[in-house]
Design an enzyme around this catalytic site. Structure first.
Site, PDB file in Angstrom:
ATOM      1  N   SER A   7       0.848  -1.189   0.000  1.00 60.71           N
ATOM      2  CA  SER A   7       0.000   0.000   0.000  1.00 60.71           C
ATOM      3  C   SER A   7       0.885   1.240   0.000  1.00 60.71           C
ATOM      4  CB  SER A   7      -0.893   0.016   1.245  1.00 60.71           C
ATOM      5  OG  SER A   7      -1.407   1.323   1.407  1.00 60.71           O
ATOM      6  N   HIS A  32      -1.184  -1.391  -4.206  1.00 61.80           N
ATOM      7  CA  HIS A  32      -2.473  -1.037  -3.610  1.00 61.80           C
ATOM      8  C   HIS A  32      -2.516   0.482  -3.414  1.00 61.80           C
ATOM      9  CE1 HIS A  32      -6.056  -1.974  -1.148  1.00 61.80           C
ATOM     10  NE2 HIS A  32      -5.643  -0.997  -0.339  1.00 61.80           N
ATOM     11  N   ASP A  34      -4.656   3.649  -2.027  1.00 59.51           N
ATOM     12  CA  ASP A  34      -5.741   4.029  -1.120  1.00 59.51           C
ATOM     13  C   ASP A  34      -6.245   5.437  -1.406  1.00 59.51           C
ATOM     14  OD1 ASP A  34      -6.043   1.747   0.643  1.00 59.51           O
ATOM     15  OD2 ASP A  34      -3.996   2.175   1.293  1.00 59.51           O
ATOM     16  N   MET A  36      -8.876   8.321  -0.428  1.00 53.98           N
ATOM     17  CA  MET A  36      -9.732   8.756   0.686  1.00 53.98           C
ATOM     18  C   MET A  36     -10.219  10.184   0.451  1.00 53.98           C
ATOM     19  SD  MET A  36      -7.525   7.326   3.900  1.00 53.98           S
ATOM     20  CE  MET A  36      -6.679   5.746   3.832  1.00 53.98           C
ATOM     21  N   HIS A  65      -8.298   1.160  -4.149  1.00 52.69           N
ATOM     22  CA  HIS A  65      -9.257   0.979  -3.058  1.00 52.69           C
ATOM     23  C   HIS A  65      -9.929   2.327  -2.792  1.00 52.69           C
ATOM     24  CE1 HIS A  65      -9.611   0.011   1.568  1.00 52.69           C
ATOM     25  NE2 HIS A  65     -10.785   0.196   1.001  1.00 52.69           N
ATOM     26  N   MET A  67     -12.103   4.681  -0.852  1.00 57.82           N
ATOM     27  CA  MET A  67     -12.768   4.936   0.426  1.00 57.82           C
ATOM     28  C   MET A  67     -13.410   6.309   0.304  1.00 57.82           C
ATOM     29  SD  MET A  67      -9.704   3.411   2.743  1.00 57.82           S
ATOM     30  CE  MET A  67      -8.602   3.479   1.345  1.00 57.82           C
ATOM     31  N   MET A 136     -11.638  -5.615   5.390  1.00 57.57           N
ATOM     32  CA  MET A 136     -10.840  -4.660   6.162  1.00 57.57           C
ATOM     33  C   MET A 136     -10.524  -5.267   7.532  1.00 57.57           C
ATOM     34  SD  MET A 136     -10.279  -2.086   4.232  1.00 57.57           S
ATOM     35  CE  MET A 136      -9.248  -1.286   5.450  1.00 57.57           C
ATOM     36  N   ASP A 174      -6.841  -6.277   4.288  1.00 58.41           N
ATOM     37  CA  ASP A 174      -6.191  -4.964   4.283  1.00 58.41           C
ATOM     38  C   ASP A 174      -6.213  -4.343   5.677  1.00 58.41           C
ATOM     39  OD1 ASP A 174      -5.250  -2.419   3.708  1.00 58.41           O
ATOM     40  OD2 ASP A 174      -6.935  -1.854   2.426  1.00 58.41           O
ATOM     41  N   GLY A 175      -5.012  -4.120   6.228  1.00 53.96           N
ATOM     42  CA  GLY A 175      -4.896  -3.351   7.457  1.00 53.96           C
ATOM     43  C   GLY A 175      -4.202  -4.097   8.580  1.00 53.96           C
TER      44      GLY A 175
END
Ligand code: DX5
Ligand code: ZN
Length: 224
Positions: A7, A32, A34, A36, A65, A67, A136, A174-175
């Site tokens: 990520s 990956h 992210d 947001m 991804h 969000m 998640m 993920d996470g």
């Protein structure tokens, strides 16, 4: 097949191309990304221009991804920028089926994501039309958070649901994944493992990716 998805959220954005390249050299073809928006999650990151820059810097599969609220409005711009896979949150999509079809119709592979508080059965009706399901294992918004172990049971359940339905989606997590828990994560059935802090937090991303992958593979073949 087991894959690691570094990520870039935890990378140094001023040296993004270099950092991404280093992670890929550790033994993966996935990145990956992210996204947001400061509404769906309490943080703001990047948008299509950064995806476009990454696209021209690498041949890696870009696992985007989202969000964000109202993803339908932005999906075309992410496809245009070069996203290969686009995952949307179940919690952000009122017409989830339509959103998944939109992603597919534009030529990207659709994924669906569930937050820690969302049960897997909410995905029952879409499991046959997605390329991946992303579980998640932290509440989305930030890198470097602590792994929530209940995610492992969701991964196991998804494996069973896939067999029962004869579906062929892949299972991603993920996470909070680290060297300490990646073994458990892959033994539960996760096939794509996202790691941000464990790859870019300290040390050499090449070595970090290679060590995570080696540890995961050893765990898969270990008798329990
Ligand atoms: C969290 C993001 C994750 C995050 C993972 O909202 O979706 O992809 O970057 O980072 P680590 O591996 O540090 O938890
Ligand atoms: Zn993510």
């Amino acid at each position: 097949m087991l894959e690691l998805a570094p990520s870039i959220l935890s990378a140094d954005f001023a040296r993004l191309g270099e950092e991404a390249q280093a992670a890929l050299e550790g033994g993966t073809t996935l990145l990956h990304v992210d996204v947001m928006d400061g509404h769906f999650v309490p943080n703001i990151t990047i948008g299509p221009p950064v995806v476009k820059s990454l696209r021209s810097a690498t041949d890696a599969t870009l696992d985007v991804h989202l969000m964000i609220e109202d993803p339908d409005q932005y999906i075309p711009a992410f496809v245009e920028a070069g996203a290969d896979w686009i995952s949307v949150h179940q919690e952000a999509c009122i017409h989830l089926h339509r959103t998944i079809e939109l992603i597919r119709s534009l030529g990207a592979k659709p994924g669906v994501v569930i937050n820690p508080a969302t049960p897997v059965h909410t995905l029952d009706e879409v499991l046959e039309i997605v390329h991946l399901v992303l579980v998640m294992s932290v509440n989305p918004g930030f890198g470097g958070q602590k792994f929530i172990p209940a995610a492992l049971d969701k991964v196991r359940k998804l494996g069973t649901m896939r067999t029962v339905k004869g579906a062929d989606f892949r299972i991603e997590i993920d996470g909070g994944v680290s060297l300490d828990n990646i073994g458990e994560v892959v033994r539960a059935g996760a096939e794509i493992v996202v790691a941000g802090n464990a790859v870019f937090g300290s040390g050499d991303p090449r070595k970090n990716v290679a060590t995570l992958l080696r540890t995961a593979k050893e765990a898969m073949f270990q008798k329990v």
